[in-house]
Motif scaffolding. Structure first.
Motif: not given
Length: 240
Positions: A62-65, A87-97, A102-109
């Motif tokens: 993810w470093a370049r992005a 569930r579809k969003a959670s299948a993408l590369p990212g992190m759940a916090v 609350a539950e938030v998922r963050v994705f690379p830019p």
């Protein structure tokens, strides 16, 4: 120190570069929506977990992005999802916090106009949340992100602003302090300042997020970042 969302497009050379955005998705199930303050704090922590992840540094995937994103305006957009959408969003590369509620998922830019199809259809508007009880006093030994009391923001907008504030705090720290904060789970508080306190904060020289005014609110300061006592050199950000 301010957020680099502050300079008008026609004056900032960074706008000539490709623009990226950091996607965040908050889970809002109809039967159990998260508390507003917990959602804001969880979003802020999600940004920090992504920035500190090994995939976002060096030769990480993810470093370049992340570098391209930070070279422009540090845009963040919060969308909401539930059920199959989540569930579809959670299948993408990212992190759940997760927070208390609350539950938030963050994705690379991603490029501003290049959102993944699983995220692009998720709703931005309507992310309105409440606190069932007034939040407790913040822990002043850890960073506090103070929200401008004169603004009315949706929960989604406020979550993005809290993420900006957390990023300013991250930029202010050395490696040892960053490691200590991460070991502490990026503990922080998000609270709305009272008007007198807000005036002191914005006059103090503390880091302040200044929104460019493209959505919901007029341009101006949104969040002041006050450092706690646990992470050197964050104490130097405290009010005198």
């Amino acid at each position: 120190m301010t957020s680099n969302d502050t300079v008008p497009y026609d004056e900032d050379p960074r706008d000539r570069a490709p623009q990226f955005v950091l996607p965040l998705v908050v889970r809002i199930e109809k039967a159990a929506p998260p508390a507003r303050t917990d959602a804001l704090e969880t979003a802020a922590r999600a940004v920090l977990f992504l920035l500190s992840d090994e995939r976002a540094a060096g030769d990480g995937e993810w470093a370049r992005a992340v570098a391209d994103w930070e070279d422009g305006r540090i845009r963040k957009v919060v969308r909401r999802a539930r059920g199959a959408e989540w569930r579809k969003a959670s299948a993408l590369p990212g992190m759940a916090v997760t927070g208390a509620t609350a539950e938030v998922r963050v994705f690379p830019p991603v490029p501003l106009d290049g959102w993944p199809k699983e995220l692009v259809k998720l709703q931005v508007s309507g992310t309105d949340l409440d606190d069932p009880e007034p939040p407790a006093a913040p822990d002043l030994t850890r960073p506090v992100l103070w929200i401008n009391p004169g603004l009315e923001m949706s929960a989604g907008k406020a979550m993005a602003q809290a993420g900006h504030g957390a990023q300013l705090a991250w930029w202010a720290l050395d490696d040892a302090a960053r490691d200590a904060w991460r070991e502490d789970g990026f503990a922080l508080s998000v609270r709305t300042a009272d008007p007198e306190r807000w005036a002191e904060l914005t006059a103090s020289g503390l880091p302040v997020v200044r929104d460019a005014g493209f959505t919901e609110i007029a341009p101006g300061p949104t969040v002041a970042v006050e450092g706690g006592e646990r992470y050197c050199p964050l104490p130097r950000l405290r009010l005198p």
